[in-house]
Design an enzyme around this catalytic site. Structure first.
Site: not given
Ligand code: ARG
Length: 464
Positions: A22, A109, A154-155, A276, A282, A284, A289, A316, A321, A324
């Site tokens: 990750s 964790n 309204t509407h 454009s 144009k 825009n 938007e 956990y 993971q 994020k």
């Molecule tokens: N990279 C993991 C996460 O974002 C950290 C925790 C991982 N823990 C584990 N026992 N695999 O969740």
């Protein structure tokens, strides 16, 4: 070699390594990871679990790593999987075997649960500032347009006249609630999870209160299973973000409509418009938007998190993971939108004449005529009927109510007298709606005062 390689007899397959890592996403939390580790190491020394000299080496090593990472002198590896193990690896490279003591009485964790909270705390503070800047801009514009008459709808049909100040202050109220939701989210987020361990805390005599104080949290989490597996705060943030984006998208939609030739209520500044590639004429409203469009992706982030957490058993699970990417996307999107939206709004030119001209058409003073008859003694439902018939007559004769002669008007009700023209005047229609919450300049001026006081309360440093 993996930090957890002990019980394995084989190298990790490259596909597993890539799939499992990750670091590409969570590397942005390196400052928070280091901050948490410094607090943890300081506490380990206080409790006699490591020596003060060991703590000093660990802390200065971590601080150097932070500086070197900021300077782009260090690189993370996929082999080290995530930000936590990357930093631990870098620390051990820097200070030797001692680096391996840092993870005593800690799990990734509870570490990741802490890091995300630290990260989001900082982002919330920044987003709150951006939201308050937008509120300030709305107050400024509302002050300038207290007397700018425009049609209220309204509407999508013209309904009754209001002022631009009143319309803008409606958005002020939406964003005020958003600030409240953000503060509420922050309150619950500031619960310190370190010490929860992998799931069942630890036998080491940790001083969790000390860590909480070091990191300036409000409380420590009260249950280790919940401490590592709670992501409510991320979901709460994304629900704040979704509502806030919904408000921004409604606002964007109105600005886009108002900028059309059909409305001509406003002109976006050239600096906040685009052209454009084929049509030379144009201009825009791409910014508004895009804000409207990005609302969808923030809703997606919320749904990602809700679905991710649904049915996850305690405690956990690696699924988490995945939190994020969605959370960071919501944070980034909200920040980008707020950052550009406020100057786009502030530089827009409102076409006052066009707005008030537009407010005059389409019988926006019809309710006022009915109210006039009520004041002369007619029950409202009867007055409604009388004015309905009058409007129908006007439509056939292509006349506005105020263009009718007294004789014409009196054909519909003999209660109508000369004072009716004052009643039908569009400014009067707005001015008489002066009860709290109303659009009259008198009422909006008071609303602005109250809003100004609220703003001061929000920025006087009492907020944490
Ligand atoms: N990279 C993991 C996460 O974002 C950290 C925790 C991982 N823990 C584990 N026992 N695999 O969740």
């Amino acid at each position: 070699m993996k930090l957890w390689s002990g019980r394995f007899t084989k190298e990790t397959d490259k596909l597993t390594e890539d799939f499992n890592a990750s670091i590409a996403i969570d590397s942005r939390m390196f400052r928070q990871d280091i901050q948490g580790s410094i607090a943890h190491a300081s506490m380990l020394a206080r409790q006699g679990i490591i020596t003060p000299a060991e703590r000093d080496l660990i802390v200065s090593g971590l601080e150097e790593i932070k500086v070197e990472l900021e300077a782009g002198q260090l690189e993370f590896t996929v082999e080290a999987e995530d930000v936590h193990m990357n930093i631990e690896t870098l620390l051990t490279l820097k200070i030797g075997g001692l680096g391996k003591k840092l993870h005593t009485a800690r799990s990734r964790n509870d570490q990741v649960a802490l890091d995300v909270r630290l990260y989001l705390r900082d982002e919330i503070t920044e987003i709150r500032g951006l939201l308050l800047t937008l509120e300030e801009a709305l107050l400024k514009l509302a002050h300038e347009h207290l007397e700018t008459i425009m049609p209220g709808y309204t509407h999508m049909q013209k309904a009754q006249p209001i002022t631009l100040a009143h319309h803008l202050m409606a958005y002020f109220e939406m964003f005020r609630r958003d600030v409240g939701r953000l503060d509420d989210c922050q309150k619950r987020l500031l619960s310190m999870p370190l010490g929860s361990g992998a799931l069942a805390a630890t036998g080491f005599p940790l001083d969790r209160e000390f860590v909480r104080e070091q990191l300036d949290f409000n409380e420590i989490t009260r249950n280790s299973l919940d401490g590592v597996s709670d992501r409510d705060f991320a979901i709460e943030f994304c629900s704040f973000a979704s509502l806030m984006m919904m408000h921004l998208s409604r606002f964007s939609e109105e600005l886009i409509l108002w900028s059309t030739a059909e409305f001509s209520f406003l002109d976006f500044d050239d600096g906040f418009s685009t052209g454009s590639s084929i049509m030379p004429q144009k201009k825009n409203p791409d910014i508004a938007e895009l804000v409207r469009g990005k609302t969808g992706r923030v809703y997606g982030d919320l749904l990602t998190l809700l679905t991710l957490m649904k049915s996850l058993p305690l405690a956990y699970n690696k699924d988490m993971q995945e939190d994020k990417e969605a959370l960071f996307d919501a944070v980034d999107t909200v920040k980008k939108c707020l950052l550009v939206f406020t100057p786009m709004l502030l530089t827009s030119k409102f076409n006052k004449n066009q707005m008030s001209e537009s407010a005059r058409g389409s019988f926006t003073n019809a309710t006022d005529l009915a109210d006039y008859l009520v004041l002369k003694g007619l029950p409202f439902r009867d007055a409604h009927e009388v004015v309905g018939k009058t409007v129908l007559y006007c439509i056939d004769n292509q006349q506005a109510l105020e263009e009718m002669s007294l004789e014409q008007l009196q054909q519909f009700s003999n209660l109508i007298e000369d004072d009716v023209y004052k009643c039908l005047d569009i400014r009067e229609c707005v001015a008489r709606r002066k009860i709290p919450g109303g659009p009259a300049p008198e009422a909006v001026r008071k609303a602005l005062e109250e809003a100004g006081e609220w703003m001061e309360g929000m920025t006087d440093g009492t907020y944490k």
